[in-house]
Design a protein around this motif. Structure first.
Motif, PDB file in Angstrom:
ATOM      1  N   PHE A   1       6.059  71.816  29.793  1.00 46.07           N
ATOM      2  CA  PHE A   1       7.436  71.328  29.895  1.00 46.07           C
ATOM      3  C   PHE A   1       7.586  70.005  29.157  1.00 46.07           C
ATOM      4  O   PHE A   1       8.542  69.785  28.429  1.00 46.07           O
ATOM      5  N   PHE A   2       6.628  69.103  29.323  1.00 49.10           N
ATOM      6  CA  PHE A   2       6.671  67.801  28.666  1.00 49.10           C
ATOM      7  C   PHE A   2       6.512  67.940  27.152  1.00 49.10           C
ATOM      8  O   PHE A   2       7.208  67.282  26.384  1.00 49.10           O
ATOM      9  N   ILE A   3       5.621  68.801  26.714  1.00 58.02           N
ATOM     10  CA  ILE A   3       5.364  68.973  25.284  1.00 58.02           C
ATOM     11  C   ILE A   3       6.579  69.572  24.567  1.00 58.02           C
ATOM     12  O   ILE A   3       6.889  69.184  23.442  1.00 58.02           O
ATOM     13  N   LEU A   4       7.282  70.484  25.214  1.00 58.97           N
ATOM     14  CA  LEU A   4       8.398  71.181  24.565  1.00 58.97           C
ATOM     15  C   LEU A   4       9.736  70.460  24.697  1.00 58.97           C
ATOM     16  O   LEU A   4      10.759  71.005  24.303  1.00 58.97           O
ATOM     17  N   ARG A   5       9.739  69.247  25.207  1.00 56.53           N
ATOM     18  CA  ARG A   5      11.007  68.533  25.398  1.00 56.53           C
ATOM     19  C   ARG A   5      11.617  68.146  24.053  1.00 56.53           C
ATOM     20  O   ARG A   5      10.926  68.049  23.045  1.00 56.53           O
ATOM     21  N   GLU A   6      12.920  67.899  24.083  1.00 54.40           N
ATOM     22  CA  GLU A   6      13.605  67.395  22.901  1.00 54.40           C
ATOM     23  C   GLU A   6      13.355  65.892  22.833  1.00 54.40           C
ATOM     24  O   GLU A   6      13.539  65.180  23.817  1.00 54.40           O
ATOM     25  N   LYS A   7      12.954  65.415  21.687  1.00 58.44           N
ATOM     26  CA  LYS A   7      12.528  64.030  21.571  1.00 58.44           C
ATOM     27  C   LYS A   7      13.650  63.081  21.179  1.00 58.44           C
ATOM     28  O   LYS A   7      13.427  61.910  20.950  1.00 58.44           O
ATOM     29  N   VAL A   8      14.882  63.547  21.087  1.00 58.61           N
ATOM     30  CA  VAL A   8      16.005  62.720  20.670  1.00 58.61           C
ATOM     31  C   VAL A   8      17.047  62.708  21.776  1.00 58.61           C
ATOM     32  O   VAL A   8      17.386  63.741  22.337  1.00 58.61           O
ATOM     33  N   THR A   9      17.558  61.521  22.083  1.00 53.66           N
ATOM     34  CA  THR A   9      18.656  61.379  23.036  1.00 53.66           C
ATOM     35  C   THR A   9      19.805  60.691  22.323  1.00 53.66           C
ATOM     36  O   THR A   9      19.618  59.643  21.705  1.00 53.66           O
ATOM     37  N   VAL A  10      20.987  61.297  22.391  1.00 57.84           N
ATOM     38  CA  VAL A  10      22.164  60.735  21.743  1.00 57.84           C
ATOM     39  C   VAL A  10      23.057  60.127  22.826  1.00 57.84           C
ATOM     40  O   VAL A  10      23.424  60.799  23.787  1.00 57.84           O
ATOM     41  N   MET A  11      23.371  58.857  22.644  1.00 60.83           N
ATOM     42  CA  MET A  11      24.273  58.176  23.567  1.00 60.83           C
ATOM     43  C   MET A  11      25.503  57.735  22.793  1.00 60.83           C
ATOM     44  O   MET A  11      25.397  57.274  21.660  1.00 60.83           O
ATOM     45  N   LYS A  12      26.654  57.849  23.415  1.00 60.69           N
ATOM     46  CA  LYS A  12      27.881  57.380  22.792  1.00 60.69           C
ATOM     47  C   LYS A  12      27.947  55.863  22.906  1.00 60.69           C
ATOM     48  O   LYS A  12      27.399  55.261  23.834  1.00 60.69           O
ATOM     49  N   TRP A  13      28.629  55.253  21.973  1.00 61.16           N
ATOM     50  CA  TRP A  13      28.759  53.801  21.927  1.00 61.16           C
ATOM     51  C   TRP A  13      29.343  53.258  23.231  1.00 61.16           C
ATOM     52  O   TRP A  13      28.885  52.262  23.764  1.00 61.16           O
ATOM     53  N   LYS A  14      30.361  53.950  23.760  1.00 66.09           N
ATOM     54  CA  LYS A  14      31.035  53.502  24.975  1.00 66.09           C
ATOM     55  C   LYS A  14      30.106  53.545  26.189  1.00 66.09           C
ATOM     56  O   LYS A  14      30.234  52.744  27.100  1.00 66.09           O
ATOM     57  N   GLU A  15      29.178  54.479  26.202  1.00 60.34           N
ATOM     58  CA  GLU A  15      28.249  54.577  27.328  1.00 60.34           C
ATOM     59  C   GLU A  15      27.167  53.508  27.242  1.00 60.34           C
ATOM     60  O   GLU A  15      26.697  53.013  28.264  1.00 60.34           O
ATOM     61  N   PHE A  16      26.766  53.164  26.022  1.00 60.07           N
ATOM     62  CA  PHE A  16      25.721  52.163  25.855  1.00 60.07           C
ATOM     63  C   PHE A  16      26.263  50.753  26.083  1.00 60.07           C
ATOM     64  O   PHE A  16      25.605  49.910  26.686  1.00 60.07           O
ATOM     65  N   PHE A  17      27.486  50.498  25.593  1.00 57.55           N
ATOM     66  CA  PHE A  17      28.154  49.209  25.782  1.00 57.55           C
ATOM     67  C   PHE A  17      29.442  49.439  26.564  1.00 57.55           C
ATOM     68  O   PHE A  17      30.521  49.544  25.977  1.00 57.55           O
ATOM     69  N   PRO A  18      29.353  49.510  27.886  1.00 54.52           N
ATOM     70  CA  PRO A  18      30.566  49.767  28.671  1.00 54.52           C
ATOM     71  C   PRO A  18      31.509  48.561  28.630  1.00 54.52           C
ATOM     72  O   PRO A  18      31.070  47.420  28.599  1.00 54.52           O
ATOM     73  N   GLU A  19      32.804  48.880  28.613  1.00 56.63           N
ATOM     74  CA  GLU A  19      33.807  47.807  28.610  1.00 56.63           C
ATOM     75  C   GLU A  19      33.974  47.282  30.021  1.00 56.63           C
ATOM     76  O   GLU A  19      33.870  48.018  30.996  1.00 56.63           O
ATOM     77  N   ASN A  20      34.240  45.996  30.146  1.00 59.75           N
ATOM     78  CA  ASN A  20      34.414  45.371  31.464  1.00 59.75           C
ATOM     79  C   ASN A  20      35.786  45.601  32.017  1.00 59.75           C
ATOM     80  O   ASN A  20      36.775  45.577  31.468  1.00 59.75           O
TER      81      ASN A  20
END
Length: 184
Positions: free
Chosen positions: A165-184
């Motif tokens: 399971f660990f070996i076959l995982r997808e090695k890329v995670t895509v995050m949206k800008w808004k999720e990474f830098f949430p607005e206050n």
């Protein structure tokens, strides 16, 4: 004993009943593995695999068409997925195939993960067949012998599945800008 005599008496009706049982199984909370093991015992390895593949393909296709009509159920499955796998997890087809081998992993949750990866019906069905092959093969052919395994062998099998399971995982995670830098 009565079930075996039913299979011998009705060679046409028994496979149909078995395939239908795959569909009904999810409402009775019976694990897929147990039904596949029963298929191997009742029909032999080859026919048991064929009937289980037909039944599980019907289950997956019915999930595809009904989950869109059940938004609360889809939301509940998404919450479970986010709780256990995280909100950014997109399982690969290989990972889903391995997770299907673990009996206590929710079958419909894995269908949802597959649907997220393959939203097109044709691709979804192809992938569901691919992910069901190891499950059906393993539990139909070797199902009778699983109960005879020692606890140490079962732990080794689960550890091997975890490593895969660990070996076959997808090695890329895509995050949206808004999720990474949430607005206050």
């Amino acid at each position: 004993m009565m079930v075996l005599s039913f299979v011998e008496i009705s060679p046409v009706l028994a496979p149909i009943m078995f395939i239908l049982f795959h569909i009904i199984r999810q409402f009775l909370f019976i694990p897929v593995a147990i039904v596949c093991i029963a298929g191997g015992i009742l029909f032999g390895s080859l026919l048991g695999m064929v009937y289980s593949m037909i039944g599980l393909t019907l289950v997956c296709s019915s999930f595809y068409f009904t989950i869109a009509r059940m938004p609360k159920m889809k939301q509940k499955l998404l919450q479970i997925k986010n709780k256990f796998l995280g909100p950014y997890a997109k399982l690969t087809v290989g990972q889903i195939a391995i997770l299907r081998l673990i009996p206590f992993i929710h079958f419909q949750l894995l269908n949802l993960c597959l649907l997220e990866r393959k939203p097109n019906f044709r691709d979804y069905i192809k992938s569901s067949i691919i992910t069901n092959i190891p499950l059906v093969f393993f539990y139909t052919v070797f199902g009778e012998f699983i109960s005879k395994f020692s606890p140490s062998i079962m732990i080794m099998i689960l550890l091997a599945l975890s490593v895969l399971f660990f070996i076959l995982r997808e090695k890329v995670t895509v995050m949206k800008w808004k999720e990474f830098f949430p607005e206050n």
